[in-house]
Design a protein around this motif. Structure first.
Motif, PDB file in Angstrom:
ATOM      1  N   PRO A 100       0.813  -1.223   0.000  1.00 44.52           N
ATOM      2  CA  PRO A 100       0.000   0.000   0.000  1.00 44.52           C
ATOM      3  C   PRO A 100       0.844   1.269   0.000  1.00 44.52           C
ATOM      4  O   PRO A 100       0.455   2.284  -0.575  1.00 44.52           O
ATOM      5  CB  PRO A 100      -0.803  -0.114   1.303  1.00 44.52           C
ATOM      6  N   ARG A 113      -4.534  -1.783  -9.631  1.00 45.12           N
ATOM      7  CA  ARG A 113      -3.561  -2.074  -8.575  1.00 45.12           C
ATOM      8  C   ARG A 113      -4.221  -2.926  -7.492  1.00 45.12           C
ATOM      9  O   ARG A 113      -5.338  -2.650  -7.076  1.00 45.12           O
ATOM     10  CB  ARG A 113      -3.089  -0.754  -7.991  1.00 45.12           C
ATOM     11  N   ASP A 115      -3.446  -4.021  -3.683  1.00 49.82           N
ATOM     12  CA  ASP A 115      -2.561  -3.821  -2.536  1.00 49.82           C
ATOM     13  C   ASP A 115      -2.335  -5.136  -1.808  1.00 49.82           C
ATOM     14  O   ASP A 115      -3.275  -5.905  -1.588  1.00 49.82           O
ATOM     15  CB  ASP A 115      -3.170  -2.794  -1.575  1.00 49.82           C
ATOM     16  N   THR A 117      -1.344  -6.926   1.593  1.00 45.46           N
ATOM     17  CA  THR A 117      -1.252  -6.680   3.033  1.00 45.46           C
ATOM     18  C   THR A 117      -0.967  -8.005   3.735  1.00 45.46           C
ATOM     19  O   THR A 117      -1.852  -8.851   3.857  1.00 45.46           O
ATOM     20  CB  THR A 117      -2.560  -6.049   3.576  1.00 45.46           C
TER      21      THR A 117
END
Ligand code: MCA
Ligand code: AMP
Length: 482
Positions: A100, A113, A115, A117
């Motif tokens: 991120p 995109r 992200d 995590t």
């Protein structure tokens, strides 16, 4: 096909450590959950790009793509504008995976995109693994001319090569690998991250290479170290004043060097200080690993890259096309290899793929001799236009093209020169457009770093009135030296 990562897909103990980057650690259970969260977002994509910083996010992203059965294209986050544009056009990824916090350059910002995590925990069922021939990774690698080519690595190449290394190095789930290699090449990503995960062992990545970091992680439970010769050179330099490093290296189970030749003086300094011999293995992006010194054999002579790994066919072929049959330690030829460890071709480049093979033998371009015990000793490369600097392969042609695009440059030639730290350093020979105002070396280095990548920048610039050329007009690079 059998699972790429049995410890993830059929975990026996999800609490075992899988990876650690700095202070961020993930167990197998956590890695599966973090990657599993991404899988539904990737499934069905033709290819995905991964912004391959040296981080847990990169490991999670690549594992997720492999679990989803989607080929991943790892990108060097320092890639300059021209090279990045080429890779994105050539590989046409459907989306990009990034942390991120990553700031993506313009051409990537245009892509969807996802992200990554590592703390995400929405675990679900995983799709069935694709066929063994299905592409797993596309890794870009330089040639003598033109922009880098994407080597398509199928899943069976990964499993074959990693299992062959496990055999040679007695590599098990008990091993804790320490390294600081970049994650957009085979060495750091395939061997350094996917290797431990396939074994069910763990990896500790330093983020950035320092001798102190190596000493700390090896003293704290690391069993193996992987590095390029530049890293071992820097360790050898530090050994004289760093007792903790001596103890840490002496205590490791296995020290492995690869990607370029480890010079004899560095071998000798490390052995003299620690009593340990660095094991060399020989590989290539297109072939993964071909040979290695085995962990269980009597110490080989430094300079040997060992014997062919299980499953790898290897021959040394003279210029006239005949294979060398005598293991005399003298007759030089080109190394050619075949086996399940090989790539399936260059993306979108059928003619380049065909040119790289002689039947089913892949021509490595590396020149070698076979020693009487069957081990291989590399003595050079066929192409003078390939430079190995810090373990990175760099094509002279791609740098020349970028230098020629600089307004202050009329003519340019690029060579590699010996360098004690980098193995070879990139040298640019420049005929300036205006001899009275040649472009300064720093400006040319920035230009190359910005268009291609910082490791491709010239470390020295030499100015000439003309380039030496033969009757055909071809630059005589052998006439260009210090
Ligand atoms: C310097 N920098 C610049 C510029 N000059 N940035 C932009 N513009 C410039 N003009 C930055 C660099 O990005 C970097 O930033 C810092 O300055 C130092 O750069 P450099 O001197 O190039 O790097 P180094 O610190 O000397 O790196 C040495 C290294 C590295 C760590 C050993 O070469 C390395 O990681 N090598 C590994 C290569 C590898 O993995 N090869 C495998 C491919 P900052 O300070 O922020 O970092 S071969 C393979 O995969 C096959 C299968 C095999 O056999 O293994
Ligand atoms: P790359 O194309 O970046 O994957 O680099 C592969 C090349 O690195 C090989 O063709 C060799 O020239 C070189 N290489 C890899 N391992 C070794 C080694 N142990 N000793 C000498 N050269 C090596």
């Amino acid at each position: 096909m059998s699972s790429l990562f049995p410890a993830l897909t059929a975990p026996r103990d999800g609490g075992r450590p899988a990876l650690r980057f700095g202070t961020r650690a993930l167990t197998y259970g956590e890695l599966r959950a973090a990657a599993g969260t991404l899988v539904p977002r990737l499934t069905g994509a033709r290819r995905v790009a991964v912004w391959a910083t040296p981080s847990a996010e990169t490991a999670v992203a690549v594992v997720a793509a492999l679990l989803a059965g989607v080929p991943a294209v790892p990108l060097n986050p320092r890639t300059g504008e021209r090279e990045l544009a080429h890779i994105l056009t050539d590989s046409a990824p459907a989306l990009v995976l990034a942390a991120p916090c990553d700031d993506l350059p313009a051409p990537l910002a245009a892509l969807p995109r996802v992200d990554v995590t590592p703390d995400a925990r929405a675990d679900g069922a995983l799709p069935a693994e694709p066929d063994a021939e299905a592409p797993a990774l596309i890794v870009y690698t330089s040639g003598t001319t033109g922009p880098p080519k994407g080597a398509v690595l199928p899943r069976r190449a990964l499993t074959a090569s990693l299992d062959a290394l496990a055999d040679a190095w007695a590599w098990t789930a008990d091993d804790v690998l320490v390294h600081a290699l970049p994650l957009f090449h085979v060495h750091g990503l395939v061997l350094g991250v996917l290797g431990p995960l396939r074994r069910g062992g763990s990896v500790r990545h330093l983020g950035r290479f320092t001798p102190e970091g190596v000493a700390r992680e090896l003293a704290g439970g690391g069993t193996m170290l992987f590095g390029v010769p530049t890293m071992y050179h820097r360790l050898a330099e530090a050994l004289g004043t760093d007792e903790a490093l001596v103890t840490a290296l002496a205590g490791a189970r296995l020290l492995v060097s690869g990607s370029a030749a480890l010079p004899l003086p560095d071998h000798e300094r490390i052995t003299a200080a620690t009593g340990r011999r660095v094991v060399e293995r020989y590989g290539m992006t297109e072939t993964l690993m071909n040979t290695s010194v085995r962990a269980d054999t009597a110490p080989d002579r430094p300079g040997s890259v060992g014997t062919p790994l299980p499953g790898v066919g290897l021959r040394v072929v003279r210029d006239d096309g005949t294979p060398v049959t005598a293991y005399d330690g003298e007759t030089i030829g080109e190394v050619q290899v075949r086996g399940p460890n090989l790539f399936s071709g260059y993306l979108n480049r059928p003619e380049a793929t065909a040119a790289a093979f002689d039947g089913d033998w892949f021509r490595t371009g590396d020149m070698a001799v076979r020693d009487p015990d069957g081990s291989l000793r590399l003595v050079g490369r066929r192409a003078t236009d390939l430079i190995k600097s810090g373990g990175f392969k760099i094509g002279a042609g791609e740098i020349e093209n970028v230098l020629l695009a600089h307004p202050g440059v009329r003519e340019a030639a690029v060579t590699g020169e010996p360098d004690p730290d980098l193995g070879e350093r990139v040298v640019a020979w420049i005929v300036p457009a205006d001899p009275a105002a040649p472009p300064p070396p720093g400006e040319l280095a920035d230009h190359v770093a910005g268009q291609l990548a910082p490791h491709k920048r010239p470390r020295a610039v030499r100015y000439l009135e003309t380039l030496p050329r033969n009757d055909m007009g071809k630059v005589m690079k052998r006439a260009l030296h210090g």
